[in-house]
Scaffold this active site. Structure first.
Site, PDB file in Angstrom:
ATOM      1  CG  ASP A  22      78.086  17.539  10.053  1.00  0.00           C
ATOM      2  OD1 ASP A  22      77.112  17.645   9.461  1.00  0.00           O
ATOM      3  OD2 ASP A  22      78.670  16.485  10.527  1.00  0.00           O
ATOM      4  CB  ILE A  67      76.221  18.118  17.891  1.00  0.00           C
ATOM      5  CG1 ILE A  67      77.307  19.282  18.099  1.00  0.00           C
ATOM      6  CG2 ILE A  67      76.519  16.959  18.779  1.00  0.00           C
ATOM      7  CD1 ILE A  67      78.827  18.783  17.733  1.00  0.00           C
ATOM      8  CG  HIS A  68      75.665  14.302  13.311  1.00  0.00           C
ATOM      9  ND1 HIS A  68      76.296  13.212  12.857  1.00  0.00           N
ATOM     10  CD2 HIS A  68      76.473  15.525  12.949  1.00  0.00           C
ATOM     11  CE1 HIS A  68      77.445  13.603  12.033  1.00  0.00           C
ATOM     12  NE2 HIS A  68      77.278  14.954  12.228  1.00  0.00           N
ATOM     13  N   GLY A  69      75.684  11.930  15.629  1.00  0.00           N
ATOM     14  CA  GLY A  69      76.419  10.838  16.124  1.00  0.00           C
ATOM     15  C   GLY A  69      77.977  11.008  15.675  1.00  0.00           C
ATOM     16  CD  GLN A  70      79.824  11.225  10.067  1.00  0.00           C
ATOM     17  OE1 GLN A  70      79.416  12.454   9.800  1.00  0.00           O
ATOM     18  NE2 GLN A  70      79.884  10.481   9.125  1.00  0.00           N
TER      19      GLN A  70
END
Length: 165
Positions: free
Chosen positions: A12, A16-19
């Protein structure tokens, strides 16, 4: 030497993020390794990701550091590894990180890339790395965007692009 307990490896570009937080919660991991040369040396970016990823230990290692330390992980550590692109995933696998499956979650659009789904666009370098992961190292892929999302047609599309010369 005991195998590290890697629950999932995800590609990705956003790291790191919401998903990513949804995956962390769903997998029940207690350690998230962000294997990314830039993030490993950027305290501001690390703080942003730590703010999103709740209730999990976060480590920020370069790709090479990840290869060097992965077997030092405690058997109690349930690990989620995130990389930015297929090339970094390939370096991890070639470096001995025991990855069996990769979630191809988000590769941004750019000039010269082919659309696989609304979230996955692969260029020639991506394709070469993914093909090598599949053909040489027998890595399995999935393309779910989140733990609740089905792997609709994205995986079929990705695999058909990897079959082409």
């Amino acid at each position: 030497m005991a195998q590290p307990n890697i629950k999932m490896t995800r590609i990705d570009e956003r790291l790191i993020h919401g998903q990513g937080q949804m995956w962390i919660k769903s997998l029940g991991v207690n350690l998230c390794i962000v294997a990314n040369d830039q993030a490993a040396n950027d305290p501001f970016q690390q703080q942003l990701m730590k703010a999103v990823a709740q209730n999990v230990s976060m480590r920020f290692f370069t790709i090479q550091q990840t290869c060097e330390i992965i077997y030092k992980a405690s058997p109690k550590q349930m690990i989620f590894i995130v990389v930015a692109n297929p090339q970094d995933a390939l370096v991890l696998v070639k470096g001995g990180v025991p990855i069996k499956q990769i979630n191809v979650g988000n590769i941004h659009n750019a000039v010269g890339k082919t659309k696989i789904s609304n979230y996955i666009f692969i260029g020639e370098e991506d394709k070469r790395a993914l093909k090598e992961l599949k053909n040489t190292f027998h890595i399995k892929f999935d393309t779910r965007t989140s733990p609740m999302a089905p792997d609709v047609d994205s995986l079929k599309q990705l695999m058909s692009h990897l079959e082409k010369e």
